[in-house]
Structures are given as C-alpha cells and as structure tokens.
Design an enzyme around this catalytic site. Structure first.
Site, mmCIF file in Angstrom:
data_model
loop_
_atom_site.group_PDB
_atom_site.id
_atom_site.type_symbol
_atom_site.label_atom_id
_atom_site.label_comp_id
_atom_site.label_asym_id
_atom_site.label_seq_id
_atom_site.Cartn_x
_atom_site.Cartn_y
_atom_site.Cartn_z
ATOM 1 N N ARG A 1 -5.386 5.668 0.643
ATOM 2 C CA ARG A 1 -4.485 4.526 0.797
ATOM 3 C C ARG A 1 -4.776 3.627 -0.395
ATOM 4 O O ARG A 1 -5.899 3.103 -0.504
ATOM 5 C CB ARG A 1 -4.728 3.805 2.122
ATOM 6 C CG ARG A 1 -4.222 4.547 3.357
ATOM 7 C CD ARG A 1 -2.720 4.565 3.432
ATOM 8 N NE ARG A 1 -2.172 5.380 4.514
ATOM 9 C CZ ARG A 1 -1.910 4.941 5.743
ATOM 10 N NH1 ARG A 1 -2.201 3.695 6.067
ATOM 11 N NH2 ARG A 1 -1.386 5.746 6.647
ATOM 12 N N CYS B 1 1.206 11.365 9.025
ATOM 13 C CA CYS B 1 2.169 10.883 10.018
ATOM 14 C C CYS B 1 3.569 10.916 9.404
ATOM 15 O O CYS B 1 3.763 10.397 8.291
ATOM 16 C CB CYS B 1 1.837 9.462 10.457
ATOM 17 S SG CYS B 1 3.046 8.785 11.609
ATOM 18 N N ARG C 1 4.013 0.653 2.480
ATOM 19 C CA ARG C 1 4.235 -0.479 3.359
ATOM 20 C C ARG C 1 3.934 -1.732 2.563
ATOM 21 O O ARG C 1 2.804 -1.907 2.089
ATOM 22 C CB ARG C 1 3.335 -0.423 4.601
ATOM 23 C CG ARG C 1 3.732 -1.441 5.646
ATOM 24 C CD ARG C 1 3.024 -1.191 6.960
ATOM 25 N NE ARG C 1 1.748 -1.878 7.025
ATOM 26 C CZ ARG C 1 1.604 -3.148 7.410
ATOM 27 N NH1 ARG C 1 2.666 -3.863 7.738
ATOM 28 N NH2 ARG C 1 0.414 -3.708 7.462
ATOM 29 N N ARG D 1 4.208 -6.779 12.676
ATOM 30 C CA ARG D 1 2.899 -6.408 13.197
ATOM 31 C C ARG D 1 2.055 -7.672 13.398
ATOM 32 O O ARG D 1 2.376 -8.736 12.873
ATOM 33 C CB ARG D 1 2.147 -5.462 12.229
ATOM 34 C CG ARG D 1 2.775 -4.088 12.114
ATOM 35 C CD ARG D 1 1.920 -3.130 11.275
ATOM 36 N NE ARG D 1 2.595 -1.818 11.140
ATOM 37 C CZ ARG D 1 2.047 -0.754 10.555
ATOM 38 N NH1 ARG D 1 0.820 -0.815 10.048
ATOM 39 N NH2 ARG D 1 2.711 0.390 10.451
ATOM 40 N N THR E 1 6.023 9.105 9.824
ATOM 41 C CA THR E 1 6.615 7.780 9.555
ATOM 42 C C THR E 1 6.318 7.315 8.137
ATOM 43 O O THR E 1 6.983 6.434 7.626
ATOM 44 C CB THR E 1 6.061 6.711 10.525
ATOM 45 O OG1 THR E 1 4.637 6.588 10.313
ATOM 46 C CG2 THR E 1 6.384 7.045 11.957
ATOM 47 N N GLU F 1 -1.772 -2.651 12.607
ATOM 48 C CA GLU F 1 -1.026 -1.963 13.639
ATOM 49 C C GLU F 1 -1.691 -2.139 14.998
ATOM 50 O O GLU F 1 -2.919 -2.163 15.086
ATOM 51 C CB GLU F 1 -1.003 -0.470 13.288
ATOM 52 C CG GLU F 1 -0.002 0.313 14.050
ATOM 53 C CD GLU F 1 0.140 1.709 13.471
ATOM 54 O OE1 GLU F 1 -0.765 2.180 12.765
ATOM 55 O OE2 GLU F 1 1.194 2.304 13.706
ATOM 56 N N GLU G 1 -6.425 7.703 7.682
ATOM 57 C CA GLU G 1 -5.278 8.471 8.178
ATOM 58 C C GLU G 1 -4.728 9.392 7.092
ATOM 59 O O GLU G 1 -4.276 10.506 7.369
ATOM 60 C CB GLU G 1 -4.191 7.519 8.658
ATOM 61 C CG GLU G 1 -2.970 8.212 9.167
ATOM 62 C CD GLU G 1 -1.927 7.244 9.710
ATOM 63 O OE1 GLU G 1 -2.294 6.183 10.231
ATOM 64 O OE2 GLU G 1 -0.741 7.560 9.593
ATOM 65 N N ARG H 1 0.823 -1.189 0.000
ATOM 66 C CA ARG H 1 0.000 0.000 0.000
ATOM 67 C C ARG H 1 0.861 1.244 0.000
ATOM 68 O O ARG H 1 1.994 1.212 0.490
ATOM 69 C CB ARG H 1 -0.988 0.046 1.173
ATOM 70 C CG ARG H 1 -0.380 0.162 2.572
ATOM 71 C CD ARG H 1 0.032 1.540 2.981
ATOM 72 N NE ARG H 1 0.340 1.605 4.410
ATOM 73 C CZ ARG H 1 1.130 2.520 4.980
ATOM 74 N NH1 ARG H 1 1.765 3.408 4.224
ATOM 75 N NH2 ARG H 1 1.315 2.530 6.289
HETATM 76 P P1 ADP Z 1 -1.565 -0.003 6.909
HETATM 77 O O1 ADP Z 1 -0.850 -1.164 6.297
HETATM 78 O O2 ADP Z 1 -2.482 0.645 5.938
HETATM 79 O O3 ADP Z 1 -0.623 0.895 7.617
HETATM 80 P P2 ADP Z 1 -2.565 -1.749 9.010
HETATM 81 O O4 ADP Z 1 -1.239 -2.258 9.400
HETATM 82 O O5 ADP Z 1 -3.501 -1.339 10.092
HETATM 83 O O6 ADP Z 1 -2.581 -0.526 8.015
HETATM 84 O O7 ADP Z 1 -3.258 -2.942 8.146
HETATM 85 C C1 ADP Z 1 -4.514 -2.662 7.574
HETATM 86 C C2 ADP Z 1 -5.219 -3.953 7.245
HETATM 87 O O8 ADP Z 1 -4.459 -4.638 6.231
HETATM 88 C C3 ADP Z 1 -5.294 -4.904 8.435
HETATM 89 O O9 ADP Z 1 -6.547 -5.569 8.403
HETATM 90 C C4 ADP Z 1 -4.221 -5.913 8.150
HETATM 91 O O10 ADP Z 1 -4.514 -7.172 8.693
HETATM 92 C C5 ADP Z 1 -4.255 -5.975 6.630
HETATM 93 N N1 ADP Z 1 -3.015 -6.468 6.062
HETATM 94 C C6 ADP Z 1 -1.783 -5.908 6.161
HETATM 95 N N2 ADP Z 1 -0.889 -6.662 5.500
HETATM 96 C C7 ADP Z 1 -1.569 -7.723 4.964
HETATM 97 C C8 ADP Z 1 -1.207 -8.854 4.180
HETATM 98 N N3 ADP Z 1 0.058 -9.061 3.776
HETATM 99 N N4 ADP Z 1 -2.189 -9.735 3.829
HETATM 100 C C9 ADP Z 1 -3.464 -9.529 4.214
HETATM 101 N N5 ADP Z 1 -3.876 -8.471 4.954
HETATM 102 C C10 ADP Z 1 -2.938 -7.585 5.323
HETATM 103 N N1 DAR Z 2 0.237 5.578 16.577
HETATM 104 C C1 DAR Z 2 1.128 6.664 16.168
HETATM 105 C C2 DAR Z 2 1.595 6.511 14.703
HETATM 106 C C3 DAR Z 2 2.729 5.577 14.470
HETATM 107 C C4 DAR Z 2 2.925 5.147 13.030
HETATM 108 N N2 DAR Z 2 1.676 4.499 12.508
HETATM 109 C C5 DAR Z 2 0.830 5.132 11.702
HETATM 110 N N3 DAR Z 2 1.074 6.292 11.200
HETATM 111 N N4 DAR Z 2 -0.314 4.518 11.416
HETATM 112 C C6 DAR Z 2 2.302 6.688 17.144
HETATM 113 O O1 DAR Z 2 2.909 7.758 17.306
HETATM 114 O O2 DAR Z 2 2.582 5.637 17.718
#
Ligand code: ADP
Ligand code: DAR
Length: 344
Positions: free
Chosen positions: A215, A257, A266, A295, A259, A300, A211, A112
């Site tokens: 995305r 953010c 990601r 993760r 990061t 997250e 956010e 993404r």
């Molecule tokens: P982002 O990747 O947009 O920062 P998150 O880490 O919160 O957000 O993940 C968003 C959603 O994408 C969550 O439901 C997570 O389980 C799913 N996800 C992330 N990576 C994968 C993957 N490789 N396969 C399936 N689902 C994924």
């Molecule tokens: N929870 C915030 C953001 C950390 C990075 N993750 C994002 N942007 N989704 C923190 O300061 O921990």
C-alpha cells in the site's frame, strides 16, 4: 465442500450471486497456486456482515472463478467483463486548487494505492517463504528512494507494542486482527513479513504485506490534494522501476479484494462537517452524487468522531487515477459549500 450456509440476513454480494448452481460449477476448480473457491469465499461465509465477501488468491482467480467474480465486479464497479481499464497518473490533468486554503474544514489528506508483485500469489494464497521474498524485494526497492521519499523500513516483527499502537493511533500504520482479512487467510504467519516504510516526515509511507503486498501512501495535514497526488505519483513511478506490479488490460492493477481493482486508489480527506452531520440525508445525497464513500476517522469499519469524517472516492475500476482523485475533490468542494451554507 457442500454449498455453504448463507443465512437470509446475509447482504453481501457473495450471498447475492453465489447460487447453488454457480457453486456446483466452480467448487472443484483450482488455480495453479491450488487456490480454491472455498478459500475465495471463506471470508464472506464466516462474516455474513461482509459487503463483498470474496477475495482472490492470485491473478488467475479472476479468470478461474470469473462467473462469480465478474458478476460481483459488475455490481460493485459497474464494469463489465468486456470493459477495459485505463490508467492516468498525470497530476497535470487534475483540476484541484486547494479547496480549503484557510484550513477551516480539511484536517488532512491521504491518497493510497494497492499494488501486488507480478508473478507472485496474492496474500490469501502466498506461502510464508514467498511472503518473505516479497518483503525483501519491496524493501530493496524502497531503499533506493531518494530526496523527500528517502526513509527507513520498520518490520512489524520486533516492533514494540507502544511504537506500533502510536503509529496506528496517528493513522500511519494498519490495524491488526481484522476479522475479514483473518477469514480470507491474509493474516497467516502474522506479524512475519509485514512492516512499514516511511520517510522522516511520515508524508510518504509503504505498508508491506497487509491486505495487499504494497500500500503506497502519500499523506499530509491540510487540503493540498494536488501536492499529495504529485508525491504519490513520483513514489509509484520510482518503486515500479524496482518492483514489477501485477496488472491486466481488463482489470488494471490486481488486488486481493475486488473492490480495489483498477486504480486500487483511495483518495481521502479527514474533514470536519459538524453541521452537515446533523442532516445525514443531505450529507448522503452529496456523497452519492459524487461517488463518495464515508468512513470513520480510524479507517474502515470505524466511526466518525466530533463531526469529523473520512471522505473518499468509491469508484476505483473503469476510471483513471486522475478521475478518482477528481471524484473526491469535486465531492469535497460540494460538501464544504453545504457546510458553509448550514453555518451561515
Ligand atoms: P485504506 O485507506 O488503506 O483502505 P483504512 O480506511 O483502514 O485503509 O485507513 C487506514 C488508516 O489511514 C486509518 O488509520 C485511517 O484513519 C487513515 N486515514 C485514511 N484517510 C486519512 C486521511 N485523509 N488523513 C489521515 N489519516 C487517514
Ligand atoms: N470487509 C470486506 C472487504 C470490503 C472492502 N474493503 C477492503 N477491501 N478493505 C467485505 O467484504 O466487507
């Protein structure tokens, strides 16, 4: 505003760098969208368990509050105020034959990017009307998409809880009520202006006004990382013909953010590593060596389940998109080799 109460238990980068002196220097500054230091730091003040604790309200925040953002960006990304970001979205430059063609380890792959609309405030400072303008502009843009990217937009407003919860459970839709986003002002007027676009197979999706304002997501079962990246690049290129993205030579693609700056990318796999999970020091030695982030399987702030982990690139700024995906790929190859050695 007085200097916030930042308890000694606070380990965020905000607490590390916002000294009383720096606070005095920045506390009365505002961006052209009237975004203040108080708003930028509120998430980290209210959530002392933040990792970063700081969000930008607009592209200008990164210059208006540069004495704070620059230190946090350099600490997190190893990227100085004098560095320039470079982009490379050419899948031909990626060396990534499927690392798990038999599907023994990698359950699914997702890549993404975050994007925000040029000349608009970011989520923390945007008005309700502007957010709805962003939604309309993005929806108009994605509705032009053809072929495998063709799909439909589903506003969160009016979506049944059953449909919403199923999309979240199946990893397609963002969760609700994140306290870090709430404190940053990113959940204002929820659920209005938010939604999800996806194609029929849900291998291509666009989150609207979570956010970040977009995305853009490519995902599928299995480990064909190159195919996922190729689809994502095709989508990004098509959408950018319709919707201008906020970008700077210094920081790359602008995100709320810090990061996510730069590539805002990601690249992750959900991967089963039950044996490695029993030796977390060896596991983390590998993830640290390849600049990877661990993760849980619901994104997250979630936990792993049954030895399945979300493994992704940690670096986003100062490397190209190809390098970000290569980071993840090379790390996954090493993790699979370690898992194999522990299971033989
Ligand atoms: P982002 O990747 O947009 O920062 P998150 O880490 O919160 O957000 O993940 C968003 C959603 O994408 C969550 O439901 C997570 O389980 C799913 N996800 C992330 N990576 C994968 C993957 N490789 N396969 C399936 N689902 C994924
Ligand atoms: N929870 C915030 C953001 C950390 C990075 N993750 C994002 N942007 N989704 C923190 O300061 O921990």
């Amino acid at each position: 505003m007085n200097y916030p109460n930042l308890p000694k238990e606070c380990t965020s980068l905000l607490c590390k760098y916002l000294t009383p002196e720096l606070f005095e220097e920045l506390k009365d500054k505002k961006t052209k969208n009237n975004f203040t230091l108080e708003q930028a730091i509120n998430s980290g003040v209210e959530n002392i368990d933040s990792g970063i604790g700081l969000y930008a309200g607009d592209k200008e925040s990164y210059t208006t509050f540069a004495p704070l953002f620059d230190q946090i960006i350099e600490d997190y990304h190893g990227f100085t105020k004098d560095d320039s970001h470079k982009s490379n979205l050419n899948p031909n430059d990626l060396n990534a034959p499927n690392p798990d063609p038999e599907g023994k380890y990698i359950i699914s792959t997702r890549i993404r990017v975050g994007r925000n609309v040029d000349n608009m405030p970011l989520g923390p400072a945007i008005s309700k009307e502007q957010r709805e303008e962003v939604e309309a502009s993005v929806v108009k843009g994605v509705k032009q998409l053809e072929g495998e990217l063709a799909g439909n937009y589903y506003p969160l407003l009016g979506m049944s809880k059953e449909v919403q919860n199923k999309l979240i459970k199946n990893h397609f839709l963002f969760k609700e009520g994140d306290r870090f986003l709430e404190s940053a002002g990113l959940n204002k007027d929820w659920p209005e202006g938010r939604g999800i676009y996806h194609n029929h197979d849900k291998t291509f999706l666009v989150w609207v006004n979570e956010e970040d304002q977009l995305r853009i997501i490519s995902m599928q079962m299995g480990g064909d990382i190159r195919e996922v990246f190729t689809r994502l690049v095709k989508a990004i290129t098509s959408i950018e013909e319709q919707v201008p993205f906020s970008y700077s030579e210094h920081l790359g693609f602008i995100t709320s953010c810090p990061t996510n700056l730069g590539t805002a990318m990601r690249a992750s796999v959900h991967i089963a590593l039950p044996n490695l999970a029993k030796d977390m020091s060896r596991f983390k030695n590998i993830t640290n060596k390849f600049h990877l982030q661990i993760r849980g399987i619901h994104g997250e702030h979630s936990e792993s389940e049954g030895g399945v982990y979300d493994i992704s690139n940690r670096r986003r700024l100062g490397i190209t998109e190809v390098q970000a995906v290569q980071d993840m790929y090379d790390g996954v190859v090493a993790l699979i080799e370690a898992e194999k050695s522990l299971s033989s």
